[in-house]
Design a protein around this motif. Structure first.
Motif, PDB file in Angstrom:
ATOM      1  N   VAL A  29       0.847  -1.191   0.000  1.00 18.06           N
ATOM      2  CA  VAL A  29       0.000   0.000   0.000  1.00 18.06           C
ATOM      3  C   VAL A  29       0.880   1.237   0.000  1.00 18.06           C
ATOM      4  O   VAL A  29       1.789   1.373   0.826  1.00 18.06           O
ATOM      5  CB  VAL A  29      -0.925   0.018   1.229  1.00 18.06           C
ATOM      6  N   PHE A  30       0.604   2.148  -0.924  1.00 23.62           N
ATOM      7  CA  PHE A  30       1.328   3.411  -1.045  1.00 23.62           C
ATOM      8  C   PHE A  30       0.337   4.519  -0.718  1.00 23.62           C
ATOM      9  O   PHE A  30      -0.645   4.709  -1.423  1.00 23.62           O
ATOM     10  CB  PHE A  30       1.864   3.536  -2.479  1.00 23.62           C
ATOM     11  N   ILE A  31       0.568   5.233   0.393  1.00 25.37           N
ATOM     12  CA  ILE A  31      -0.387   6.240   0.849  1.00 25.37           C
ATOM     13  C   ILE A  31       0.274   7.604   1.011  1.00 25.37           C
ATOM     14  O   ILE A  31       1.268   7.748   1.730  1.00 25.37           O
ATOM     15  CB  ILE A  31      -1.074   5.788   2.159  1.00 25.37           C
ATOM     16  N   THR A  32      -0.272   8.593   0.345  1.00 26.13           N
ATOM     17  CA  THR A  32       0.282   9.947   0.421  1.00 26.13           C
ATOM     18  C   THR A  32      -0.271  10.658   1.654  1.00 26.13           C
ATOM     19  O   THR A  32      -1.391  10.424   2.075  1.00 26.13           O
ATOM     20  CB  THR A  32      -0.045  10.765  -0.841  1.00 26.13           C
ATOM     21  N   GLY A  33       0.561  11.540   2.209  1.00 30.87           N
ATOM     22  CA  GLY A  33       0.127  12.304   3.377  1.00 30.87           C
ATOM     23  C   GLY A  33      -0.100  11.441   4.595  1.00 30.87           C
ATOM     24  O   GLY A  33      -1.156  11.501   5.225  1.00 30.87           O
ATOM     25  N   ALA A  34       0.899  10.646   4.951  1.00 27.78           N
ATOM     26  CA  ALA A  34       0.728   9.674   6.041  1.00 27.78           C
ATOM     27  C   ALA A  34       1.442  10.071   7.325  1.00 27.78           C
ATOM     28  O   ALA A  34       1.620   9.245   8.217  1.00 27.78           O
ATOM     29  CB  ALA A  34       1.217   8.306   5.583  1.00 27.78           C
ATOM     30  N   SER A  35       1.840  11.317   7.434  1.00 37.50           N
ATOM     31  CA  SER A  35       2.593  11.730   8.623  1.00 37.50           C
ATOM     32  C   SER A  35       1.702  12.167   9.772  1.00 37.50           C
ATOM     33  O   SER A  35       2.156  12.291  10.912  1.00 37.50           O
ATOM     34  CB  SER A  35       3.556  12.869   8.268  1.00 37.50           C
ATOM     35  N   SER A  36       0.404  12.406   9.501  1.00 42.87           N
ATOM     36  CA  SER A  36      -0.502  12.855  10.550  1.00 42.87           C
ATOM     37  C   SER A  36      -1.945  12.629  10.125  1.00 42.87           C
ATOM     38  O   SER A  36      -2.222  12.235   8.992  1.00 42.87           O
ATOM     39  CB  SER A  36      -0.279  14.348  10.845  1.00 42.87           C
ATOM     40  N   LYS A  63      11.761  -1.179  -3.860  1.00 40.43           N
ATOM     41  CA  LYS A  63      11.818  -1.851  -2.562  1.00 40.43           C
ATOM     42  C   LYS A  63      10.825  -3.001  -2.449  1.00 40.43           C
ATOM     43  O   LYS A  63      11.134  -4.047  -1.881  1.00 40.43           O
ATOM     44  CB  LYS A  63      11.574  -0.841  -1.439  1.00 40.43           C
ATOM     45  N   ALA A  64       9.611  -2.801  -2.983  1.00 39.44           N
ATOM     46  CA  ALA A  64       8.541  -3.798  -2.798  1.00 39.44           C
ATOM     47  C   ALA A  64       8.267  -4.622  -4.039  1.00 39.44           C
ATOM     48  O   ALA A  64       7.648  -5.686  -3.964  1.00 39.44           O
ATOM     49  CB  ALA A  64       7.263  -3.098  -2.346  1.00 39.44           C
ATOM     50  N   GLY A  65       8.696  -4.112  -5.190  1.00 39.70           N
ATOM     51  CA  GLY A  65       8.472  -4.841  -6.437  1.00 39.70           C
ATOM     52  C   GLY A  65       7.108  -4.622  -7.047  1.00 39.70           C
ATOM     53  O   GLY A  65       6.824  -5.085  -8.154  1.00 39.70           O
ATOM     54  N   LYS A  66       6.235  -3.874  -6.354  1.00 41.02           N
ATOM     55  CA  LYS A  66       4.871  -3.673  -6.847  1.00 41.02           C
ATOM     56  C   LYS A  66       4.177  -2.620  -5.996  1.00 41.02           C
ATOM     57  O   LYS A  66       4.645  -2.241  -4.922  1.00 41.02           O
ATOM     58  CB  LYS A  66       4.076  -4.975  -6.745  1.00 41.02           C
ATOM     59  N   ILE A  67       3.047  -2.131  -6.526  1.00 41.64           N
ATOM     60  CA  ILE A  67       2.134  -1.283  -5.753  1.00 41.64           C
ATOM     61  C   ILE A  67       0.735  -1.841  -5.992  1.00 41.64           C
ATOM     62  O   ILE A  67       0.202  -1.760  -7.100  1.00 41.64           O
ATOM     63  CB  ILE A  67       2.203   0.197  -6.179  1.00 41.64           C
ATOM     64  N   ASP A  68       0.164  -2.438  -4.968  1.00 43.83           N
ATOM     65  CA  ASP A  68      -1.169  -3.024  -5.101  1.00 43.83           C
ATOM     66  C   ASP A  68      -2.276  -2.004  -4.874  1.00 43.83           C
ATOM     67  O   ASP A  68      -3.321  -2.046  -5.526  1.00 43.83           O
ATOM     68  CB  ASP A  68      -1.341  -4.177  -4.102  1.00 43.83           C
ATOM     69  N   VAL A  69      -2.033  -1.097  -3.916  1.00 48.85           N
ATOM     70  CA  VAL A  69      -3.051  -0.115  -3.557  1.00 48.85           C
ATOM     71  C   VAL A  69      -2.411   1.259  -3.428  1.00 48.85           C
ATOM     72  O   VAL A  69      -1.413   1.427  -2.713  1.00 48.85           O
ATOM     73  CB  VAL A  69      -3.739  -0.476  -2.224  1.00 48.85           C
ATOM     74  N   LEU A  70      -2.965   2.228  -4.141  1.00 50.17           N
ATOM     75  CA  LEU A  70      -2.568   3.626  -3.993  1.00 50.17           C
ATOM     76  C   LEU A  70      -3.691   4.353  -3.266  1.00 50.17           C
ATOM     77  O   LEU A  70      -4.842   4.321  -3.704  1.00 50.17           O
ATOM     78  CB  LEU A  70      -2.335   4.279  -5.359  1.00 50.17           C
TER      79      LEU A  70
END
Length: 266
Positions: free
Chosen positions: A5-12, A66-73
């Motif tokens: 899972v790649f999630i933007t804005g995950a610091s707060s 690093k992960a070889g893929k992105i399943d969920v953005l």
């Protein structure tokens, strides 16, 4: 293998809650922030500025390497803005759209080639219940989120044949620090909207302070990811917040406008 899972804005705020929840559920989570070194979380953080295309490409490439893929953005990064339309600087309006709309599209465009190659993937755009209606003194924010709702509908049809699902999740008011990062048009002394805008600023902040726990959004996102046939639109919030969308569909325009004006004491 666990889903990446790649999630933007995950610091707060909502983004951090979603990332922590999914990490605890066993997903491989990559969160983003402009300054990831300052964020202390158990999942991996990547540097990303959604208004910078080079930064986006580098972040996506780092995750894939690093992960070889992105399943969920999960496009969660966003920015608030308040102010009367007449008083708000146009440059600030453009900046808001660059983050909430064009930035999201650029992240999607960077991730799509990898998802097409995989022949699978899910894109979840965090919009807002405010995106379903034009709210006074939040018109630009409502517009940026409403535009993203419609783009998601179009994108869903364009990428369906590649095995990619596209979803909108519209939250209501949640107890986060969004107000601190929001651009507030100043309450100008000579403004025609001075008193009403000042009153509504206090009302908006009160709504956020008394908002729901972001864990509700995290649980909703988790259910969507696990759903093999998700809907295109989801709303996560209080009963009246979701019901307001239903009322807009069924009530005459002027009646609905009057309800909103009464709520915002206009």
């Amino acid at each position: 293998m666990s889903k990446t899972v790649f999630i933007t804005g995950a610091s707060s705020g909502i983004g951090k809650s979603i990332a922590l929840y999914l990490h605890d559920k066993g997903y491989t989570v990559f969160g983003t922030s402009r300054n990831p070194d300052k964020v202390n979380v158990p999942f991996q953080m990547v540097a990303l500025d959604v208004t910078n295309e080079e930064s986006i490409k580098n972040a996506v490439l780092e995750v894939v390497m690093k992960a070889g893929k992105i399943d969920v953005l999960i496009n969660n990064a966003g920015k608030g803005i308040t102010g009367p339309i007449e008083d708000t600087p146009t440059e600030e309006m453009k900046e808001n759209f660059n983050t909430n709309f064009f930035g999201v599209i650029d992240v999607i465009k960077a991730v799509l080639p990898y998802m097409r190659e995989q022949k699978s993937g899910m894109i979840i755009n965090t919009t807002s219940i405010a995106g379903y209606m034009g709210l006074p003194f939040r018109g630009i924010y409502s517009s940026s989120k409403g535009a993203l709702e419609l783009v998601t509908e179009a994108l869903s049809m364009e990428v369906k044949s590649f095995g990619i699902k596209v979803v909108n999740v519209a939250p209501g008011d949640f107890a986060t620090n969004i107000a601190a990062g929001r651009y507030h048009t100043p309450v100008f002394e000579n403004s025609a909207y001075k008193e009403k805008y000042a009153e509504n600023l206090a009302l908006m902040d009160a709504h956020v302070d008394s908002g729901a726990d972001p864990i509700l959004m995290a649980k909703a996102i988790h259910q969507i990811i696990e759903n093999k046939n998700p809907k295109i639109h989801y709303k996560v919030g209080g009963f009246m917040e979701k019901f307001s969308i239903v009322l807009k569909r069924v009530l005459p325009d002027k009646v609905y406008e009057k309800l909103l004006m009464n709520h915002y004491k206009l």
